[in-house]
Design an enzyme around this catalytic site. Structure first.
Site, PDB file in Angstrom:
ATOM      1  CB  THR A  16      -1.054  -0.007   1.417  1.00  0.00           C
ATOM      2  OG1 THR A  16      -0.040   0.165   2.291  1.00  0.00           O
ATOM      3  CG2 THR A  16      -1.808  -1.164   1.242  1.00  0.00           C
ATOM      4  CD  GLU A  34      -5.435  -2.351   1.742  1.00  0.00           C
ATOM      5  OE1 GLU A  34      -5.646  -1.836   0.454  1.00  0.00           O
ATOM      6  OE2 GLU A  34      -4.931  -1.693   2.637  1.00  0.00           O
ATOM      7  CE  LYS A  48     -14.373  12.520  11.628  1.00  0.00           C
ATOM      8  NZ  LYS A  48     -12.939  12.287  11.465  1.00  0.00           N
ATOM      9  CD1 TRP A  85     -18.597  13.166  10.830  1.00  0.00           C
ATOM     10  CD2 TRP A  85     -18.655  11.612   9.597  1.00  0.00           C
ATOM     11  NE1 TRP A  85     -17.998  12.259  11.521  1.00  0.00           N
ATOM     12  CE2 TRP A  85     -18.207  10.947  10.728  1.00  0.00           C
ATOM     13  CE3 TRP A  85     -18.794  10.435   8.667  1.00  0.00           C
ATOM     14  CZ2 TRP A  85     -17.830   9.812  11.161  1.00  0.00           C
ATOM     15  CZ3 TRP A  85     -18.397   8.981   8.704  1.00  0.00           C
ATOM     16  CH2 TRP A  85     -17.943   8.871  10.032  1.00  0.00           C
TER      17      TRP A  85
HETATM   18  P1  ADP Z   1      -5.065   2.064  -5.029  1.00  0.00           P
HETATM   19  O1  ADP Z   1      -3.786   1.732  -5.016  1.00  0.00           O
HETATM   20  O2  ADP Z   1      -5.642   0.870  -5.752  1.00  0.00           O
HETATM   21  O3  ADP Z   1      -5.805   3.294  -5.329  1.00  0.00           O
HETATM   22  P2  ADP Z   1      -5.047   2.435  -2.388  1.00  0.00           P
HETATM   23  O4  ADP Z   1      -5.062   1.109  -1.524  1.00  0.00           O
HETATM   24  O5  ADP Z   1      -3.904   3.155  -2.563  1.00  0.00           O
HETATM   25  O6  ADP Z   1      -5.681   1.583  -3.443  1.00  0.00           O
HETATM   26  O7  ADP Z   1      -6.251   3.278  -2.132  1.00  0.00           O
HETATM   27  C1  ADP Z   1      -7.589   2.904  -2.072  1.00  0.00           C
HETATM   28  C2  ADP Z   1      -8.433   4.160  -1.676  1.00  0.00           C
HETATM   29  O8  ADP Z   1      -8.400   4.976  -2.848  1.00  0.00           O
HETATM   30  C3  ADP Z   1      -9.761   3.563  -1.415  1.00  0.00           C
HETATM   31  O9  ADP Z   1      -9.858   3.005  -0.153  1.00  0.00           O
HETATM   32  C4  ADP Z   1     -10.854   5.028  -1.766  1.00  0.00           C
HETATM   33  O10 ADP Z   1     -10.343   5.799  -0.459  1.00  0.00           O
HETATM   34  C5  ADP Z   1      -9.787   5.454  -2.643  1.00  0.00           C
HETATM   35  N1  ADP Z   1     -10.615   5.368  -4.260  1.00  0.00           N
HETATM   36  C6  ADP Z   1     -10.266   4.416  -4.851  1.00  0.00           C
HETATM   37  N2  ADP Z   1     -11.144   4.582  -5.980  1.00  0.00           N
HETATM   38  C7  ADP Z   1     -11.867   5.439  -5.471  1.00  0.00           C
HETATM   39  C8  ADP Z   1     -13.136   6.191  -6.125  1.00  0.00           C
HETATM   40  N3  ADP Z   1     -13.393   5.851  -7.646  1.00  0.00           N
HETATM   41  N4  ADP Z   1     -13.779   7.176  -5.633  1.00  0.00           N
HETATM   42  C9  ADP Z   1     -13.277   7.691  -4.409  1.00  0.00           C
HETATM   43  N5  ADP Z   1     -12.207   7.111  -4.029  1.00  0.00           N
HETATM   44  C10 ADP Z   1     -11.567   6.139  -4.329  1.00  0.00           C
END
Ligand code: ADP
Length: 552
Positions: free
Chosen positions: A194, A339, A447, A452
């Site tokens: 990550t 994940e 917040k 929210w």
């Molecule tokens: P990735 O590497 O696939 O981007 P990360 O684990 O770094 O995954 O990040 C995942 C996070 O990115 C999600 O939990 C969410 O917060 C955000 N995310 C992914 N796709 C979207 C989307 N279409 N709209 C809003 N947030 C998103």
């Protein structure tokens, strides 16, 4: 052994483990002549086909066998999207080793941290990243050799790295006769860390089974919708959650693959889209800004581009409209995370939605969408109680399914599941038809007075203003309300807008108490290693900012 009870009457079907090597074998045998085109780091265009890719992957697998690589050993890559990287995808996982794709945009210390954490034995890299390797080589004791992905003509005479090998030498020196080993489909296949915006990065360790199931599901019509008739250009990097599975789903379906290498600017991308008649692409919202700006400024059109999947962070509706209305490109909004391999949801319509007005259809399409079969989701309150699917109640989003992690690599973070569900850290609503919409990342939500405020909505309104290129909204300390929204804006080149005009533009578009308390214009937003806006950096940068509403 299965953890589940055995039936006295078991099905009588062949047991074939779901292995990644079967994808490249299938692509070779049934789509052998379908092309893989790469803009190389060296600058030129390389083209070959699935048969040739398979042949070279087998040669590389023989090289690994010669090194004594065992099932479960980790082999890393630090590379752009390109044919050699694809060969490594299949040679490494196909041999039973674990492909660890590293994001080169991480700090060198973070890179050496994860190389050491993963205990990578070999590291393959593109020539662009030689300086990174020179910086980390002595800090990575587990790495037996670094393999530079180039031919002899680009191989440095003196790199200062004693254990440096030349990729094309390995290809040339090894036979293309290789039988892919068969082993348990639950064996680890690849490892992605990550981004680690807070704390150390943690590893998501995928299996062959999870990868194949994810590839199957993601290729379906309401997912990425990839077929043998597509020409697919993954803009999303192969070091960013395996380019959302496209290096697997494209060969699985026989689609042509087009790799942009390091050239992700609008002009280079547009040329490749046109030359290779790209029909489908995928990437995070920030990369499309460059392409759309280039195409807009030069009055260009796409002759083949039909559909793109945008995810990784919320795709602003203004960007979807621009694609759809000005270029006739369908945008599928998707959501997922490292994940989750990464795909969780994609937003496509039901047939009964055709009766809705265009405006109402667009409203649905801005959501993150429906789960793919295989993923289950729910929203819960802070006490873990499940919340209704009414499209307005928001709560913590939890997921489960066979391509979602059970625990992090080496059990970092301990038990991560809550009652068998993975907590995503996202806050979302789900409507009666099962369409999920992310309100915010739980740590980004503002917040205000115990309520929210979702920042994504505010940012979406801001970027629909014609003078705004990018927007980010963060919570700033407020003595009365705890936090209030501060809007940070990057203006389009040559465009003008004042704070008052912008705030006026919000009126009637969001609840009154959501209106940002202040607007600050900045030159650029800080982006993380995967092209997402780094809100923690912005919060740090603006932590002393005094909101006008906070002053007496
Ligand atoms: P990735 O590497 O696939 O981007 P990360 O684990 O770094 O995954 O990040 C995942 C996070 O990115 C999600 O939990 C969410 O917060 C955000 N995310 C992914 N796709 C979207 C989307 N279409 N709209 C809003 N947030 C998103």
């Amino acid at each position: 052994m299965s953890a589940y009870p055995m039936s006295p009457l078991m099905g009588q079907m062949m047991h074939k483990p779901l292995l990644i090597s079967s994808i490249i074998q299938h692509a070779d045998r049934y789509f052998g002549k379908n092309e893989i085109v790469s803009r190389r780091v060296e600058g030129d265009i390389h083209r070959y086909n699935y048969t040739e890719c398979h042949r070279r992957a087998k040669k590389l697998a023989n090289a690994f066998a010669g090194f004594g690589i065992q099932i479960g050993d980790r082999i890393a890559t630090l590379a752009w999207n390109g044919y050699r990287h694809l060969e490594a995808y299949y040679a490494v996982s196909g041999s039973g080793a674990v492909l660890h794709t590293i994001n080169p945009r991480l700090h060198p210390e973070q890179i050496s941290y994860i190389v050491n954490h993963a205990e990578d034995q070999y590291l393959l890299f593109d020539i662009t990243f030689l300086p990174i390797i020179q910086a980390i080589a002595t800090h990575c004791p587990t790495v037996k050799a670094f393999i530079m992905m180039c031919g002899r003509d680009h191989f440095p005479a003196d790199s200062g790295i004693p254990n440096l090998l030349c990729y094309e030498d390995l290809i040339e020196d090894n036979s293309d006769q290789f039988i892919w080993p068969e082993f348990d489909e639950n064996s680890a296949s690849s490892l992605c860390y990550t981004s680690g915006t807070t704390g150390h990065p943690k590893g998501a360790l995928y299996s062959h089974r999870s990868t194949i199931l994810h590839s199957y599901a993601s290729a379906m019509p309401d997912g990425l919708n990839v077929s043998a008739r597509d020409s697919v250009l993954p803009v999303v990097p192969m070091f960013h959650v395996n380019a959302w599975g496209l290096p697997y789903s494209a060969p699985l379906t026989g689609a042509k693959l087009v790799f942009p290498g390091p050239h992700l600017d609008g002009k280079s991308l547009y040329e490749l889209f046109e030359q290779e008649q790209v029909t489908f692409s995928a990437g995070v919202p920030t990369v499309w800004l460059g392409l759309l700006t280039y195409v807009g400024q030069n009055n260009l059109k796409f002759s083949s581009f039909k559909r793109t999947v945008i995810g990784g962070s919320a795709c602003p509706p203004a960007m979807m409209r621009n694609f759809r209305h000005n270029y006739n490109v369908e945008v599928v909004h998707a959501w997922g995370m490292t994940e989750m391999s990464p795909l969780g949801t994609a937003c496509t319509l039901l047939s009964r939605h055709s009766a809705l007005s265009e405006e109402d259809r667009e409203k649905i399409l801005t959501k993150q969408g429906h789960v793919l079969y295989g993923v289950d989701m729910k929203i819960v309150d802070d006490a873990g109680k499940e919340l209704p699917w009414d499209g307005t109640t928001y709560g913590n989003l939890l997921v489960k399914g066979p391509w979602i992690i059970n625990s992090y690599f080496k059990d970092e973070g301990g038990d991560v599941l809550e009652d068998g569900w993975f907590p995503t850290g996202d806050v979302a609503t789900i409507d009666a038809d099962g369409y999920m919409q992310i309100t915010d990342r739980s740590k980004d939500v503002i917040k205000s007075g115990g309520e929210w405020i979702g920042t994504i909505d505010l940012e979406n309104v801001a970027v629909s203003h014609p003078a705004v290129l990018q927007a980010a909204c963060i919570g700033i300390y407020h003595p009365k309300w705890d936090e209030r929204p501060l809007l940070l804006i990057v203006k389009k080149q040559g465009a003008e807008v004042t704070k008052e005009e912008l705030l006026h533009f919000f009126e009637g578009k969001v609840a009154k108490w959501w209106l940002p308390d202040d607007v600050v214009f900045i030159d650029a937003l800080p982006l993380g290693a995967t092209g997402k806006i780094l809100k923690n950096k912005l919060r740090e940068q603006f932590k002393e900012h005094k909101l006008p509403t906070a002053q007496r």
